[in-house]
Design a protein around this motif. Structure first.
Motif, PDB file in Angstrom:
ATOM      1  N   SER A   8       0.816  -1.208   0.000  1.00 39.90           N
ATOM      2  CA  SER A   8       0.000   0.000   0.000  1.00 39.90           C
ATOM      3  C   SER A   8       0.853   1.263   0.000  1.00 39.90           C
ATOM      4  O   SER A   8       1.882   1.335   0.667  1.00 39.90           O
ATOM      5  CB  SER A   8      -0.903   0.000   1.235  1.00 39.90           C
ATOM      6  N   ARG A   9       0.408   2.260  -0.732  1.00 40.25           N
ATOM      7  CA  ARG A   9       1.005   3.595  -0.672  1.00 40.25           C
ATOM      8  C   ARG A   9       0.226   4.470   0.311  1.00 40.25           C
ATOM      9  O   ARG A   9       0.759   5.406   0.870  1.00 40.25           O
ATOM     10  CB  ARG A   9       1.000   4.261  -2.042  1.00 40.25           C
ATOM     11  N   ASP A  10      -1.040   4.149   0.519  1.00 47.29           N
ATOM     12  CA  ASP A  10      -1.906   4.964   1.385  1.00 47.29           C
ATOM     13  C   ASP A  10      -1.775   4.611   2.859  1.00 47.29           C
ATOM     14  O   ASP A  10      -1.829   5.486   3.708  1.00 47.29           O
ATOM     15  CB  ASP A  10      -3.372   4.804   0.968  1.00 47.29           C
ATOM     16  N   HIS A  11      -1.618   3.337   3.173  1.00 47.41           N
ATOM     17  CA  HIS A  11      -1.554   2.861   4.564  1.00 47.41           C
ATOM     18  C   HIS A  11      -0.150   2.356   4.861  1.00 47.41           C
ATOM     19  O   HIS A  11       0.056   1.203   5.191  1.00 47.41           O
ATOM     20  CB  HIS A  11      -2.580   1.748   4.802  1.00 47.41           C
ATOM     21  N   ARG A  12       0.820   3.238   4.760  1.00 43.26           N
ATOM     22  CA  ARG A  12       2.219   2.856   4.870  1.00 43.26           C
ATOM     23  C   ARG A  12       2.831   3.426   6.141  1.00 43.26           C
ATOM     24  O   ARG A  12       2.691   4.593   6.427  1.00 43.26           O
ATOM     25  CB  ARG A  12       2.973   3.393   3.658  1.00 43.26           C
ATOM     26  N   VAL A  13       3.502   2.547   6.886  1.00 47.30           N
ATOM     27  CA  VAL A  13       4.324   2.990   8.009  1.00 47.30           C
ATOM     28  C   VAL A  13       5.787   2.766   7.654  1.00 47.30           C
ATOM     29  O   VAL A  13       6.603   3.666   7.765  1.00 47.30           O
ATOM     30  CB  VAL A  13       3.953   2.255   9.319  1.00 47.30           C
ATOM     31  N   ALA A  14       6.120   1.583   7.197  1.00 52.23           N
ATOM     32  CA  ALA A  14       7.495   1.301   6.766  1.00 52.23           C
ATOM     33  C   ALA A  14       7.487   0.998   5.272  1.00 52.23           C
ATOM     34  O   ALA A  14       7.782   1.854   4.459  1.00 52.23           O
ATOM     35  CB  ALA A  14       8.076   0.145   7.561  1.00 52.23           C
ATOM     36  N   GLY A  15       7.126  -0.224   4.906  1.00 51.97           N
ATOM     37  CA  GLY A  15       7.171  -0.625   3.505  1.00 51.97           C
ATOM     38  C   GLY A  15       5.816  -0.777   2.855  1.00 51.97           C
ATOM     39  O   GLY A  15       5.717  -1.063   1.675  1.00 51.97           O
ATOM     40  N   GLY A  16       4.746  -0.627   3.607  1.00 58.91           N
ATOM     41  CA  GLY A  16       3.407  -0.764   3.057  1.00 58.91           C
ATOM     42  C   GLY A  16       2.896  -2.188   3.006  1.00 58.91           C
ATOM     43  O   GLY A  16       1.837  -2.450   2.440  1.00 58.91           O
ATOM     44  N   VAL A  17       3.655  -3.114   3.598  1.00 53.72           N
ATOM     45  CA  VAL A  17       3.268  -4.526   3.560  1.00 53.72           C
ATOM     46  C   VAL A  17       1.972  -4.746   4.345  1.00 53.72           C
ATOM     47  O   VAL A  17       1.026  -5.339   3.838  1.00 53.72           O
ATOM     48  CB  VAL A  17       4.398  -5.426   4.109  1.00 53.72           C
ATOM     49  N   ALA A  18       1.933  -4.272   5.577  1.00 56.32           N
ATOM     50  CA  ALA A  18       0.742  -4.474   6.414  1.00 56.32           C
ATOM     51  C   ALA A  18      -0.473  -3.791   5.801  1.00 56.32           C
ATOM     52  O   ALA A  18      -1.571  -4.350   5.790  1.00 56.32           O
ATOM     53  CB  ALA A  18       0.988  -3.961   7.829  1.00 56.32           C
ATOM     54  N   GLY A  19      -0.284  -2.594   5.276  1.00 54.98           N
ATOM     55  CA  GLY A  19      -1.389  -1.889   4.623  1.00 54.98           C
ATOM     56  C   GLY A  19      -1.892  -2.620   3.400  1.00 54.98           C
ATOM     57  O   GLY A  19      -3.091  -2.677   3.135  1.00 54.98           O
ATOM     58  N   GLY A  20      -0.976  -3.215   2.635  1.00 58.87           N
ATOM     59  CA  GLY A  20      -1.370  -3.978   1.455  1.00 58.87           C
ATOM     60  C   GLY A  20      -2.121  -5.246   1.808  1.00 58.87           C
ATOM     61  O   GLY A  20      -3.132  -5.583   1.181  1.00 58.87           O
ATOM     62  N   ILE A  21      -1.653  -5.937   2.840  1.00 59.02           N
ATOM     63  CA  ILE A  21      -2.352  -7.146   3.285  1.00 59.02           C
ATOM     64  C   ILE A  21      -3.726  -6.778   3.821  1.00 59.02           C
ATOM     65  O   ILE A  21      -4.711  -7.462   3.542  1.00 59.02           O
ATOM     66  CB  ILE A  21      -1.519  -7.892   4.345  1.00 59.02           C
ATOM     67  N   ALA A  22      -3.809  -5.685   4.573  1.00 54.75           N
ATOM     68  CA  ALA A  22      -5.097  -5.247   5.122  1.00 54.75           C
ATOM     69  C   ALA A  22      -6.072  -4.890   4.012  1.00 54.75           C
ATOM     70  O   ALA A  22      -7.256  -5.242   4.081  1.00 54.75           O
ATOM     71  CB  ALA A  22      -4.889  -4.062   6.051  1.00 54.75           C
ATOM     72  N   THR A  23      -5.590  -4.211   2.988  1.00 52.05           N
ATOM     73  CA  THR A  23      -6.455  -3.880   1.856  1.00 52.05           C
ATOM     74  C   THR A  23      -6.920  -5.141   1.146  1.00 52.05           C
ATOM     75  O   THR A  23      -8.090  -5.271   0.789  1.00 52.05           O
ATOM     76  CB  THR A  23      -5.710  -2.953   0.873  1.00 52.05           C
ATOM     77  N   TYR A  24      -6.015  -6.085   0.965  1.00 55.30           N
ATOM     78  CA  TYR A  24      -6.339  -7.345   0.304  1.00 55.30           C
ATOM     79  C   TYR A  24      -7.397  -8.126   1.084  1.00 55.30           C
ATOM     80  O   TYR A  24      -8.318  -8.693   0.508  1.00 55.30           O
ATOM     81  CB  TYR A  24      -5.066  -8.183   0.148  1.00 55.30           C
ATOM     82  N   LEU A  25      -7.258  -8.126   2.425  1.00 59.06           N
ATOM     83  CA  LEU A  25      -8.197  -8.871   3.275  1.00 59.06           C
ATOM     84  C   LEU A  25      -9.398  -8.028   3.715  1.00 59.06           C
ATOM     85  O   LEU A  25     -10.275  -8.530   4.409  1.00 59.06           O
ATOM     86  CB  LEU A  25      -7.470  -9.397   4.518  1.00 59.06           C
ATOM     87  N   ASN A  26      -9.393  -6.749   3.356  1.00 61.75           N
ATOM     88  CA  ASN A  26     -10.473  -5.822   3.710  1.00 61.75           C
ATOM     89  C   ASN A  26     -10.646  -5.709   5.230  1.00 61.75           C
ATOM     90  O   ASN A  26     -11.751  -5.824   5.746  1.00 61.75           O
ATOM     91  CB  ASN A  26     -11.784  -6.216   3.027  1.00 61.75           C
ATOM     92  N   ILE A  27      -9.499  -5.508   5.925  1.00 67.19           N
ATOM     93  CA  ILE A  27      -9.512  -5.310   7.368  1.00 67.19           C
ATOM     94  C   ILE A  27      -8.671  -4.078   7.699  1.00 67.19           C
ATOM     95  O   ILE A  27      -8.008  -3.520   6.830  1.00 67.19           O
ATOM     96  CB  ILE A  27      -8.981  -6.535   8.143  1.00 67.19           C
TER      97      ILE A  27
END
Length: 95
Positions: A8-27
């Motif tokens: 994710s570019r929008d929900h990024r703290v470090a690399g955007g991994v957690a934000g991308g997984i959250a977007t993918y899982l809709n959580i």
């Protein structure tokens, strides 16, 4: 349309991994980050998993199609993020 995992570019703290997984899982990304922290308590597994995903999962706005170019782009981004952290730590201790 096929659903794909991106950093994710929008929900990024470090690399955007957690934000991308959250977007993918809709959580909420906080739950994914909490999961990485919990896994990190078990012999650093969460840190290794996060770094591996940062390296392998493309950015949401990536222009590269082949995996080698994508990994190179991710390595450059990781290097830039590490340099940024080092510079912030240096400036905090030099003040």
């Amino acid at each position: 349309m096929e659903k794909r995992l991106y950093r994710s570019r929008d929900h990024r703290v470090a690399g955007g991994v957690a934000g991308g997984i959250a977007t993918y899982l809709n959580i909420d990304p906080v739950f994914v980050r909490l999961g990485f922290v919990i896994f990190s308590l078990f012999n650093g597994l969460g840190v290794l998993l996060y770094l591996a995903l940062w390296l392998l999962v493309p950015n949401a706005d990536s222009v590269y199609v082949d995996s080698r170019s994508q990994v190179r782009e991710n390595v450059d981004e990781m290097r830039s993020a590490a340099e940024d952290v080092i510079n912030r730590v240096r400036s905090a201790f030099s003040a």
